[in-house]
Design a protein around this motif. Structure first.
Motif, PDB file in Angstrom:
ATOM      1  N   THR A  74      13.380 -13.797   8.518  1.00 47.20           N
ATOM      2  CA  THR A  74      12.436 -13.310   9.527  1.00 47.20           C
ATOM      3  C   THR A  74      11.685 -14.430  10.249  1.00 47.20           C
ATOM      4  OG1 THR A  74      10.675 -13.103   7.874  1.00 47.20           O
ATOM      5  CG2 THR A  74      12.070 -11.173   8.230  1.00 47.20           C
ATOM      6  N   PHE A  75      11.878 -15.665   9.816  1.00 48.74           N
ATOM      7  CA  PHE A  75      11.031 -16.770  10.264  1.00 48.74           C
ATOM      8  C   PHE A  75      11.077 -17.015  11.766  1.00 48.74           C
ATOM      9  CE2 PHE A  75       9.703 -21.356  10.127  1.00 48.74           C
ATOM     10  CZ  PHE A  75       8.420 -21.112   9.674  1.00 48.74           C
ATOM     11  N   GLU A  76      12.242 -17.039  12.347  1.00 48.93           N
ATOM     12  CA  GLU A  76      12.358 -17.399  13.767  1.00 48.93           C
ATOM     13  C   GLU A  76      11.639 -16.408  14.685  1.00 48.93           C
ATOM     14  OE1 GLU A  76      16.474 -15.709  15.452  1.00 48.93           O
ATOM     15  OE2 GLU A  76      16.719 -17.198  13.880  1.00 48.93           O
ATOM     16  N   GLN A  77      11.367 -15.209  14.197  1.00 44.52           N
ATOM     17  CA  GLN A  77      10.661 -14.197  14.999  1.00 44.52           C
ATOM     18  C   GLN A  77       9.214 -14.593  15.274  1.00 44.52           C
ATOM     19  OE1 GLN A  77      10.871 -10.527  12.840  1.00 44.52           O
ATOM     20  NE2 GLN A  77      13.048 -10.770  12.430  1.00 44.52           N
ATOM     21  N   HIS A  78       8.702 -15.549  14.543  1.00 48.04           N
ATOM     22  CA  HIS A  78       7.287 -15.888  14.625  1.00 48.04           C
ATOM     23  C   HIS A  78       7.020 -17.145  15.451  1.00 48.04           C
ATOM     24  CE1 HIS A  78       6.890 -12.654  11.856  1.00 48.04           C
ATOM     25  NE2 HIS A  78       7.733 -13.245  11.042  1.00 48.04           N
ATOM     26  N   ILE A  95      10.761 -27.263  18.652  1.00 50.49           N
ATOM     27  CA  ILE A  95      11.214 -25.895  18.363  1.00 50.49           C
ATOM     28  C   ILE A  95      11.497 -25.162  19.661  1.00 50.49           C
ATOM     29  CG2 ILE A  95      10.495 -23.632  17.477  1.00 50.49           C
ATOM     30  CD1 ILE A  95       8.952 -25.189  15.275  1.00 50.49           C
ATOM     31  N   TRP A  96      10.584 -25.239  20.615  1.00 47.59           N
ATOM     32  CA  TRP A  96      10.730 -24.510  21.874  1.00 47.59           C
ATOM     33  C   TRP A  96      11.675 -25.242  22.827  1.00 47.59           C
ATOM     34  CZ3 TRP A  96       6.471 -24.643  18.844  1.00 47.59           C
ATOM     35  CH2 TRP A  96       5.994 -23.412  18.399  1.00 47.59           C
ATOM     36  N   GLU A  97      11.826 -26.548  22.644  1.00 49.63           N
ATOM     37  CA  GLU A  97      12.758 -27.321  23.465  1.00 49.63           C
ATOM     38  C   GLU A  97      14.196 -27.115  23.008  1.00 49.63           C
ATOM     39  OE1 GLU A  97      11.294 -31.285  22.852  1.00 49.63           O
ATOM     40  OE2 GLU A  97       9.409 -30.860  23.890  1.00 49.63           O
ATOM     41  N   ASP A  98      14.397 -26.882  21.713  1.00 51.97           N
ATOM     42  CA  ASP A  98      15.730 -26.705  21.130  1.00 51.97           C
ATOM     43  C   ASP A  98      15.734 -25.476  20.221  1.00 51.97           C
ATOM     44  OD1 ASP A  98      18.322 -26.998  20.169  1.00 51.97           O
ATOM     45  OD2 ASP A  98      17.822 -28.667  18.830  1.00 51.97           O
ATOM     46  N   MET A  99      15.448 -24.318  20.793  1.00 54.40           N
ATOM     47  CA  MET A  99      15.368 -23.091  20.010  1.00 54.40           C
ATOM     48  C   MET A  99      16.691 -22.795  19.310  1.00 54.40           C
ATOM     49  SD  MET A  99      13.404 -20.750  18.790  1.00 54.40           S
ATOM     50  CE  MET A  99      11.888 -20.714  19.730  1.00 54.40           C
ATOM     51  N   ALA A 100      17.812 -23.103  19.955  1.00 51.03           N
ATOM     52  CA  ALA A 100      19.120 -22.860  19.321  1.00 51.03           C
ATOM     53  C   ALA A 100      19.277 -23.718  18.073  1.00 51.03           C
ATOM     54  CB  ALA A 100      20.252 -23.128  20.309  1.00 51.03           C
ATOM     55  N   GLY A 101      18.865 -24.973  18.142  1.00 52.89           N
ATOM     56  CA  GLY A 101      18.936 -25.855  16.976  1.00 52.89           C
ATOM     57  C   GLY A 101      18.002 -25.397  15.868  1.00 52.89           C
ATOM     58  N   PHE A 102      16.819 -24.930  16.248  1.00 51.91           N
ATOM     59  CA  PHE A 102      15.863 -24.422  15.270  1.00 51.91           C
ATOM     60  C   PHE A 102      16.416 -23.179  14.588  1.00 51.91           C
ATOM     61  CE2 PHE A 102      12.172 -21.614  14.375  1.00 51.91           C
ATOM     62  CZ  PHE A 102      11.617 -22.351  13.347  1.00 51.91           C
ATOM     63  N   LYS A 103      16.960 -22.266  15.374  1.00 50.74           N
ATOM     64  CA  LYS A 103      17.525 -21.041  14.806  1.00 50.74           C
ATOM     65  C   LYS A 103      18.697 -21.363  13.875  1.00 50.74           C
ATOM     66  CE  LYS A 103      16.065 -17.787  18.345  1.00 50.74           C
ATOM     67  NZ  LYS A 103      16.476 -16.798  19.360  1.00 50.74           N
ATOM     68  N   ALA A 104      19.484 -22.364  14.216  1.00 55.99           N
ATOM     69  CA  ALA A 104      20.598 -22.775  13.355  1.00 55.99           C
ATOM     70  C   ALA A 104      20.083 -23.329  12.027  1.00 55.99           C
ATOM     71  CB  ALA A 104      21.472 -23.805  14.066  1.00 55.99           C
ATOM     72  N   ALA A 105      19.016 -24.095  12.070  1.00 56.49           N
ATOM     73  CA  ALA A 105      18.435 -24.650  10.838  1.00 56.49           C
ATOM     74  C   ALA A 105      17.900 -23.540   9.950  1.00 56.49           C
ATOM     75  CB  ALA A 105      17.324 -25.649  11.187  1.00 56.49           C
TER      76      ALA A 105
END
Length: 149
Positions: A74-78, A95-105
């Motif tokens: 649920t983390f990425e929802q926040h 995080i906001w510059e590379d949301m895809a990379g953050f979501k992958a992590a």
């Protein structure tokens, strides 16, 4: 004494889980901080058992892994737009510059904790590889997506 330590670990893990669940839908910064505090408690529980500093308890280990998996799920929802400042956040602008990379992590943490739950470690020795994998996820994400204070 061992039962008291195990009970304390389990209580702390479950309390953190309840705090995370209760904060869903609230302030996103507070919610993600609660989630990371829960993950920190869970990692502390697992590390103490893996190092022999606390007695191994299969239920506590599984509870800690399930808490981590829940937070990851649920983390990425926040991290909505506009939640990158305030609330004493340590979330890095990346995080906001590379949301895809953050979501992958975050997805990797979820996958690895799900695999650890499926493996159901039955001993402190079995936690070693899990700690390497899951702990590596934590370290990598913190290095890339967290501001050090």
């Amino acid at each position: 004494m061992k039962k008291l330590v195990v009970a304390s670990i389990l209580t702390a893990t479950l309390t953190a889980g309840a705090a995370i669940a209760a904060s869903h839908g609230a302030d996103p910064i507070a919610t993600r901080k609660n989630g990371m505090q829960g993950v920190g408690l869970a990692m502390g529980t697992l590390a103490a058992m893996a190092k022999g500093e606390a007695p191994f308890n299969e239920k506590s280990a599984l509870s800690a892994l399930k808490l981590m998996n829940y937070v990851a799920a649920t983390f990425e929802q926040h991290f909505p737009e506009g939640s990158n400042s305030g609330g004493d956040t340590t979330a890095a602008p990346k995080i906001w510059e590379d949301m895809a990379g953050f979501k992958a992590a975050v997805a990797k943490l979820q996958t690895d904790t799900a695999a650890a739950i499926e493996a159901a470690p039955a001993s402190a020795e079995a936690l070693g590889p899990i700690m390497g994998s899951v702990g590596g996820n934590c370290k990598s994400c913190h290095e890339s997506f967290r501001v050090k204070k």
